[in-house]
Design a protein around this motif. Structure first.
Motif, PDB file in Angstrom:
ATOM      1  N   LEU A 110      45.500  30.061 -26.304  1.00 44.11           N
ATOM      2  CA  LEU A 110      46.907  30.474 -26.255  1.00 44.11           C
ATOM      3  C   LEU A 110      47.137  31.543 -25.195  1.00 44.11           C
ATOM      4  N   SER A 111      46.146  32.403 -24.999  1.00 46.67           N
ATOM      5  CA  SER A 111      46.347  33.419 -23.977  1.00 46.67           C
ATOM      6  C   SER A 111      45.875  32.877 -22.632  1.00 46.67           C
ATOM      7  N   SER A 112      45.653  31.552 -22.620  1.00 46.82           N
ATOM      8  CA  SER A 112      45.231  30.793 -21.442  1.00 46.82           C
ATOM      9  C   SER A 112      44.052  31.428 -20.720  1.00 46.82           C
ATOM     10  N   ARG A 113      43.179  32.026 -21.496  1.00 48.04           N
ATOM     11  CA  ARG A 113      41.931  32.544 -20.933  1.00 48.04           C
ATOM     12  C   ARG A 113      40.977  31.385 -20.670  1.00 48.04           C
ATOM     13  N   VAL A 114      40.958  30.474 -21.609  1.00 47.86           N
ATOM     14  CA  VAL A 114      40.043  29.336 -21.474  1.00 47.86           C
ATOM     15  C   VAL A 114      40.803  28.071 -21.822  1.00 47.86           C
ATOM     16  N   LYS A 123      51.386  28.376 -33.609  1.00 48.12           N
ATOM     17  CA  LYS A 123      51.089  28.747 -32.230  1.00 48.12           C
ATOM     18  C   LYS A 123      52.341  29.257 -31.524  1.00 48.12           C
ATOM     19  N   MET A 124      53.463  28.600 -31.800  1.00 53.91           N
ATOM     20  CA  MET A 124      54.719  29.059 -31.207  1.00 53.91           C
ATOM     21  C   MET A 124      55.038  30.464 -31.711  1.00 53.91           C
ATOM     22  N   THR A 125      54.785  30.692 -33.004  1.00 55.21           N
ATOM     23  CA  THR A 125      55.046  32.023 -33.561  1.00 55.21           C
ATOM     24  C   THR A 125      54.191  33.070 -32.867  1.00 55.21           C
ATOM     25  N   THR A 126      52.932  32.691 -32.591  1.00 58.07           N
ATOM     26  CA  THR A 126      52.055  33.613 -31.878  1.00 58.07           C
ATOM     27  C   THR A 126      52.696  34.053 -30.576  1.00 58.07           C
ATOM     28  N   LEU A 127      53.222  33.097 -29.844  1.00 55.92           N
ATOM     29  CA  LEU A 127      53.844  33.428 -28.569  1.00 55.92           C
ATOM     30  C   LEU A 127      55.079  34.302 -28.771  1.00 55.92           C
ATOM     31  N   ALA A 128      55.930  33.872 -29.706  1.00 50.69           N
ATOM     32  CA  ALA A 128      57.180  34.601 -29.907  1.00 50.69           C
ATOM     33  C   ALA A 128      56.902  36.013 -30.392  1.00 50.69           C
ATOM     34  N   SER A 129      55.923  36.146 -31.293  1.00 50.06           N
ATOM     35  CA  SER A 129      55.666  37.462 -31.888  1.00 50.06           C
ATOM     36  C   SER A 129      55.048  38.422 -30.876  1.00 50.06           C
ATOM     37  N   SER A 130      54.394  37.857 -29.856  1.00 46.35           N
ATOM     38  CA  SER A 130      53.753  38.743 -28.889  1.00 46.35           C
ATOM     39  C   SER A 130      54.780  39.480 -28.032  1.00 46.35           C
TER      40      SER A 130
END
Lengths: 366, 327, 493, 279
Positions: free
Chosen positions: B287-291, A107-114
């Motif tokens: 994660l995109s804090s949509r929900v 999940k952290m990678t998802t954030l960083a990669s975005s």
């Protein structure tokens, strides 16, 4: 012989997907309300030449019900609001990653990669080790992580609390209450600690310091340490607390998330005392909660986020904060504390606090 | 509609997400093939969680022994890859054995004493989970770190990502292969035939002289071993270390997938993909804090409700499909 | 007392074949109109699959007719539910009594009755009164899974009677009852009918219908051939079996007969056929076997006759390996098995095949595909797409003129079809010993005759055929058996 | 002698109230087990009932209203899911699992809507009910009621038939689906009671307060051979083992986390060794 079966599977598959679609529409359209402000601000930003900076708060757990994360979020929120009010183009996004540690990395990678976030703020001792390899993959991503300690990565800035001081304060007060003449205190020199699970900081810092604090009152003190096994079984927390009380424990410090409530309920019923940890808990059970040693996570999160927005944060270095600079403290001005804890004890605790603040007594963490 | 598309297509919005979806589906596929295997043999394996967890721990342990680390170093520095391969294979074998053993015990208890495997596999799992938790938090923890996890395994032991930067690796294809082999085994071999007959028609199987008790034990053992495979690949392909609580929820998901797939290992492949897609979409939405978490739990609950329902729409759809084919 | 009437009933079953095959409709009943009067025993005759069961299931609410109406008294229904049927005085006793095994007899009888409390003592009193009126002896506190077949029938009958029905439907009651009980039961039925009770009797036994019923209806392929006063045996048999297959069998059996006239001497000939020595078993809640010694010589058809509860079913289980025997041994031409070694697989290796009395769950399973049921012993280690097993199964279906794809479930087969397929499967193994339990159970005259032909053939080829039966009607043609043994309380007399 | 006696009553004092919610839950699971429904929804239903109870008690100030609302809403939820399962022929195991998901989502959503938190909801000035003494007798009475229902009422007999021989029940004019739904509702009733007992005792609702008790209850049903009294014994054994581990932790001889698995290990050994009833 199988063809019939396959056909059925394909048909059901198609139906499933259609249904999933239908259900998702329903649920997401409910969530859309929260999404709208984002869209609006995004449109605004498009017109704005000043590039927007988004700060993400990565919560390795669930905010609600966890004081540590509640304080983290509100601290960062305060800094961001303040800066935005002053004209800075910053925005906050809170992301809950859930309690499964194994998933945090992805999940952290998802954030960083975005690459959407100028800064990711979080709080958990285990996080730097998860973030470090991710940071090597995305070196531009900056991280500030509280309640942790990590050296050697310029993109990762950590701050840890001196939990030894914090637990020492609790242990000291607990032992004072246990040896006092307060109505529910007994003769046994035994205080208790109920943990949700066993984890490094608990076993290496908090538990020993809790005992250390108690021994400072009387070297004969022992700590009865028990584990719930999870962070939610309040009934088990209550059972453990009752059993500990039967075994002569008269002050218990619960660090067990939702299960803390069980300890509080048992304290109300059986009439022993509770030492609260991390935030002010006197109101949880007036007259029963006799101690609250806190960490000023909200203040720290606010200050460090503010510094980062201003560009004045010293990045890439670990910091330790404690009683001396006021990030670890004991709540001694709460009326419930004043009302229920005898003055003699309160004075002794003040004296200890003063000694720690002045540096007369030094409790370092490794 | 926009919001829905975002939710539904989220997992395919980037290689990272899509790859992770496939990786998750792969792990679920191993475990749910295992669950399906038990169901086919007429048993209910509720111990999947501990089977995955224990195998993952065994894998992580074997691959972080000093000699395994040395072997990995040798392979990494351009030396012979032989010793590293040996340890890799050893870890795989022991993971299979660990999972298999945890399936074997309830199977054997059923064959020998008639104890319901539904209960014994659950109890065994419930008794073991805290022990594994303890081992990971205590003696087997990577002392230098604050993670509740074993030391990370060496690079040489990690499966390469096929869709960098995502976690997706060859284990996904191996999982599809495993499910296919399981399906072929059931439909194309005598042993598989006997296993499924013993599952659906135990009295007939006994009458026909099939070794029903051995089949029960074999079904549970194979189920455990397949869960073990999920644990093995979770370490070498996805997480590279055994975190505390690594398997939490996976066992139940696998069982649900096997039920959605109506015990058919071949149908496990699309069912796992579907399940992983729902989970990934929910995760991404959060994660995109949509929900919030809550709404994804509700969405998943509703999907569970509908997933096996025989609704009138389904019948109509089938009729339409049939007409099309007839043409 | 009400009169019940079925008017222009039609029932179409849809069966679906393999992929690509169209849905086919089969008319189980075709424009049947029948009246059931109070005070009458109305027998319904017909061969297997003629539609007898479907007819009464429509009356008792288990099936819905495709068209036509059901008139009970003054009310007319398009279809009835089971509870409507019961409410209107129609009660049914099924051929395989529908009982809940986990419940006691009393609880089973109370099942579905209105009210809140189950007043068991009071109910038991009433049940006992009804049982006395019908001459039935039954321990009401036993769980029904411990009951014998006849006791299960009585339990179901009492359940039906306690609803004080106007019309009692009995599906093949005689197939379960022993000769003496049979007589007593029908006498009681007769007596109750003269008090106004109506009865529908489904039977394949023409003699029974002729002897006990007031009115006879004959069904054939879903059509009503005759309904009216009972005719003579010959007339009815000709109506049901125009080809006269039954009498041909009798001649065949006589022709191939080399009767021995007495039991073969024990232990003299263990090399062929089946010889059983000192076989004992004591399963819980069932009649034990105590030291059975007998043999079934090759090339002969041997019968063991015993009343229900005589231990015959225990013997069946012992001979099929489903029950562990405590002592004794069992020998065929291929092997000698001690009691501890007797198991289904060992028996099959020794050349013994078995057609069990429980065809539905033991000889087969409703959930199994027909192909999987037929190929139980012939699956190759690796199954290719066009394998011998499949060819084998297709051939059996072809020989039996059953037009069904191999993937269809056996639950779609009629009882008679299933029985034939199970027999064919066992015979195809070319066993040196073939044990059949109640082989004619539920078969009409024609099918029974065909079965006998097959058994005679198998015997001629050298198989030792052993028939276990509690049906005295099997011996209407005694020449068919070369030897008949009688069992009582677990021993042969 | 006096010391031993007081120690013993002390054990009972903590053991029996702790066993009570578990006993109630296992009675619910037992009834549904008899109707042929594997009650994997118990855990979620307990949480749901517990939440409703605290929410309504907080709003009305009356625990009685809380319990009543908990029962009503939990029964309603499971009734709806059961009807859905019956009507659509869905897999009951999956729909039952969905109850757990729905319950966690619904409680969390309503908690944040009503109390602004998704964490602990504690009732201010509410210090638990002084009814601990009555928990166990009440639960035993419930066991008696269940036993009476299953053995002595027509609905109970039909419900058992719906589980073991639905076609026999259908032939007698009973609708097995109806009795399965009834069993879901009875299970919901007991789950709501167990949830209320847990939360009222704490004076608070904590997310996931049931903490696996629904699963343990299911295990107890099997350990007790589906008999209410034996189930009560199994529950006492479980609670006893749990109590023992709580004490054991205090002795500090063994890692606390490992001790947590002991009740299950013990149950496993007992279940494996006790001869099984033949099916």
């Amino acid at each position: 012989m199988k063809r019939n079966n396959l056909k059925r599977i394909t048909a059901t598959g198609a139906v499933l997907i259609a249904l999933t679609a239908a259900v998702s529409i329903l649920s997401v359209s409910c969530a859309k309300k929260t999404a709208e402000p984002d869209d609006a601000s995004a449109a605004e930003n498009a017109q704005n030449s000043n590039r927007e900076r988004v700060i993400a708060v990565f919560v390795p757990g669930i905010v609600s019900g966890s004081p540590v994360y509640e304080m983290l979020v509100s601290g960062v929120e305060k800094a961001v609001d303040e800066a935005a009010g002053a004209g800075a183009n910053v925005r906050l996004q809170v992301i809950e990653a859930g309690t499964k540690q194994a998933d945090w990395g992805a999940k952290m990678t998802t954030l960083a990669s975005s690459a959407n976030y100028a800064l990711i703020v979080s709080s958990n001792p285990a996080l730097p080790e998860i973030v470090d390899p991710i940071s090597k993959q995305f070196p531009a991503q900056k991280f500030v992580i509280f309640d942790s300690y990590f050296e050697g990565n310029p993109a990762v800035t950590t701050f840890r609390y001196n939990q030894r001081e914090q637990a020492y304060l609790s242990g000291y007060m607990a032992a004072l209450v246990s040896t006092s003449g307060m109505e529910s205190a007994n003769k046994d020199k035994k205080i208790g600690l109920v943990a949700g699970q066993e984890y490094p900081a608990m076993l290496n810092v908090i538990l020993p310091a809790f005992l250390e604090g108690a021994k400072a009152v009387d070297p004969e003190f022992e700590v009865d340490f028990r584990v719930v096994g999870n962070w939610y079984d309040a009934a088990k927390g209550a059972e453990l607390a009752r059993a500990m009380n039967e075994a002569g424990v008269d002050v218990i410090m619960p660090i067990s998330g939702g299960a803390n409530q069980g300890v509080v309920a048992a304290a109300k019923e059986k009439g022993f005392y509770v030492a609260w940890f991390d935030d002010n808990g006197y109101a949880k059970a007036p007259g029963r909660v006799v101690s609250s040693s806190i960490m000023a996570q909200e203040r720290l999160a606010y200050e460090k986020t503010r510094d980062w927005i201003n560009g004045s944060l010293a990045e890439g270095t670990p910091g330790t904060v404690g009683i001396a600079d006021g990030y670890v403290d004991f709540v001694s001005d709460d009326p419930l504390y004043v009302e229920h804890v005898p003055a003699a004890l309160r004075e002794k605790q003040e004296a200890l606090l003063a000694k720690l603040k002045s540096g007369e007594l030094v409790l370092t963490v490794k | 509609m926009n919001a829905f598309a975002e939710f539904a297509l989220g997992p395919f919005s980037s290689l990272w997400h899509a790859g992770n979806l496939l990786d998750k589906a792969g792990l679920l596929m191993f475990a749910s093939t295992g669950a399906a295997f038990a169901l086919k043999s007429g048993t209910f394996n509720l111990g999947g969680e501990a089977q995955i967890y224990a195998s993952a721990l065994v894998t992580a342990m074997i691959l972080s022994t000093p000699s395994a680390v040395a072997a990995a170093e040798l392979a990494g520095s351009g030396g012979s890859a032989g010793p590293a391969l040996f340890f890799f294979a050893l870890a795989c074998a022991l993971a299979l054995a660990a999972g298999g053993l945890l399936g074997f015990i309830p199977g054997e208890l059923k064959a020998r004493f008639g104890a319901s495997e539904l209960l014994t596999s659950f109890l065994l799992s419930a008794a073991l989970l805290p022990v594994i938790d303890f081992l990971i938090a205590g003696p087997l923890r990577d002392e230098g770190k604050n993670l509740l996890a074993t030391p990370a395994i060496a690079d040489a032991f990690r499966m390469r990502s096929l869709l960098p930067p995502s976690l997706m690796n060859a284990s996904f294809f191996l999982a599809c292969g495993t499910a296919t082999v399981a399906a072929l085994f059931l439909s194309r071999t005598r042993a598989g035939y006997r296993l499924s007959v013993a599952g659906t028609a135990p009295e007939f199987a006994r009458f026909a002289g099939f070794p029903v008790k051995r089949i029960t034990v074999a079904g549970m053992t194979a189920s455990g071993a397949l869960h073990g495979l999920a644990g093995f690949f979770a370490i070498v392909g996805t997480w590279f270390m055994c975190h505390q609580g690594l398997s939490s929820g996976m066992g139940w998901s696998a069982l649900a997938i096997a039920l959605i797939a109506r015990h058919n290992p071949l149908a496990v492949i699309p069912a796992s993909l579907l399940y992983a897609w729902i989970e990934s979409a929910s995760d991404i939405a959060v994660l995109s804090s949509r929900v919030s978490f809550d709404s994804t739990a509700i969405v998943q609950g509703v999907i569970f409700l509908f997933i096996s329902a025989k609704l009138p729409i389904a019948g109509q759809l089938r009729a339409v499909l049939k007409k099309r084919r007839a043409r | 007392m009400k009169k019940a009437e079925l008017r222009h009933i039609r029932k179409i079953f849809e069966t679906r074949g393999d992929a690509g095959e169209e849905v086919r409709s089969v008319a189980a009943l075709d424009d049947v109109t029948l009246t059931f009067n109070p005070g009458e025993i109305h027998a319904i005759l017909g061969e297997n699959g003629a539609g007898k069961s479907t007819l009464v299931h429509i009356l008792s609410g288990l099936h819905r007719p495709t068209s036509g109406v059901i008139a009970i008294g003054d009310s007319v229904f398009n279809a009835v539910t089971p509870s409507q049927a019961i409410g209107n005085g129609i009660a049914m006793v099924h051929q395989r009594p529908l009982l809940c095994d986990e419940l006691t007899v009393t609880e089973n009888i109370l099942l579905g009755s209105p009210g809140f409390l189950a007043r068991k003592p009071k109910a038991a009193e009433k049940i006992r009164a009804a049982a006395d009126a019908w001459g039935i002896e039954l321990d009401l506190s036993r769980k029904t899974h411990t009951l014998s077949a006849a006791e299960r029938f009585y339990a179901a009958l009492l359940g039906a009677l306690l609803r004080s029905p106007d019309l009692l439907i009995l599906d093949e009651p005689a197939s379960i009852l022993a000769a003496g009980e049979h007589e007593r039961f029908f006498t009681a039925l007769r007596a109750h009918c003269s008090n106004g009770l109506g009865a529908v009797l489904i039977t394949h036994r023409v003699a029974e219908a002729v002897r006990w019923s007031d009115r006879v209806s004959v069904l054939r392929e879903g059509k009503l051939l005759y309904s009216g006063a009972a005719k003579t045996l010959d007339e009815l048999e000709r109506m049901i079996d125009p080809e006269g297959l039954a009498s041909r069998t009798a001649r065949l059996a006589l022709a191939s007969d080399q009767k021995e006239g007495q039991a073969c001497k024990i232990g003299t000939d263990g090399t062929a056929g089946l010889s059983v020595r000192d076989l004992s078993a004591s399963p819980p809640n069932r009649t034990p076997l105590s030291g059975l010694t007998f043999c079934a010589p090759p090339g002969k058809i041997t019968a063991i006759y015993g009343l229900p509860g005589s231990g015959l079913s225990t013997l069946e289980d012992a001979l099929s390996g489903m029950l562990r025997c405590t002592s004794g041994s069992l020998a065929t031409s291929a092997a000698v098995l001690e009691a501890s070694e007797v198991a289904p697989s060992a028996l099959r290796k020794a050349g013994l095949a078995c057609v069990p009395s429980n065809r539905t769950w033991r000889g087969s399973n409703p959930e199994l595909a027909i192909g999987h049921m037929l190929c139980a012993y012939r699956m190759p280690r690796f199954i290719s797409s066009k394998n011998e097993a499949e060819v084998f199964a297709k051939k059996i279906l072809e020989d039996e003129r059953i037009n069904a794809p191999l993937s269809r479930k056996t639950s779609t087969l009629s009882g008679g079809q299933l029985q034939r397929l199970v027999l064919d499967r066992e015979l195809a193994e070319k066993p040196s010993v073939l044990v059949l339990s109640e082989p004619e159970w539920g078969l009409d005259i024609k099918s029974a005759a065909a079965l006998r032909l097959k058994l005679a053939q198998a015997a001629q080829e050298g198989t030792a055929v052993l028939v276990l039966t509690d049906n005295p009607d099997s011996f209407r043609d005694p020449s068919f058996f070369s030897n008949v043994l009688v069992m009582e309380e677990g021993v042969l007399i | 002698m006096n010391g031993v006696f007081s120690a013993f009553t002390g054990v009972l004092d903590s053991l029996l109230p702790a066993a009570s919610p578990l006993l109630l839950a296992s009675l619910g699971a037992l009834v549904s087990e008899h109707a042929g429904v594997l009650a994997v929804f118990m855990d979620g239903a307990i949480n749901f009932g517990g939440f409703v109870c605290i929410a309504v008690t907080g709003a009305t100030g009356s625990p009685l209203a809380g319990v009543a609302a908990a029962i009503a809403l939990t029964v309603l939820l499971l009734f709806a899911v059961s009807r859905f399962t019956e009507r659509t022929g869905a897999n009951p195991f999956l729909t039952a699992l969905s109850v757990n998901l729905l319950s966690s989502g619904a409680t969390s959503l309503s908690s944040s809507a009503l109390f602004g938190t998704r964490g602990t909801v504690a009732l201010a000035d509410f210090s638990g009910l002084d009814l601990r003494l009555w928990y166990f007798p009440a639960s035993l009475a419930a066991a008696a009621a269940v036993s009476f229902f299953l053995q002595r009422t027509l609905a109970g007999i039909s419900l058992r038939a719906a589980g073991s021989a639905p076609e026999a029940l259908a032939a007698r004019g009973g609708d097995p689906g109806k009795y399965r739904t009834l069993s879901w509702c009875i299970a919901a009733f007991f789950a709501a009671c167990a949830g209320s007992m847990l939360t009222l005792d704490l004076g608070a609702w904590v997310p996931n307060v049931s903490a696996g008790r629904g699963w343990t209850a299911l295990a107890a049903v099997y350990l007790g051979y589906k008999n209410p009294w034996l189930c009560a014994a199994a529950v006492l054994a479980f609670a006893g083992a749990e109590y023992a581990t709580n004490i054991l932790q205090g002795l500090g001889r063994m890692p606390a986390t490992i001790i947590l698995g002991l009740p299950y290990a013990l149950a496993l050994v007992v279940f494996a060794l006790v001869p099984q009833r033949k099916q």
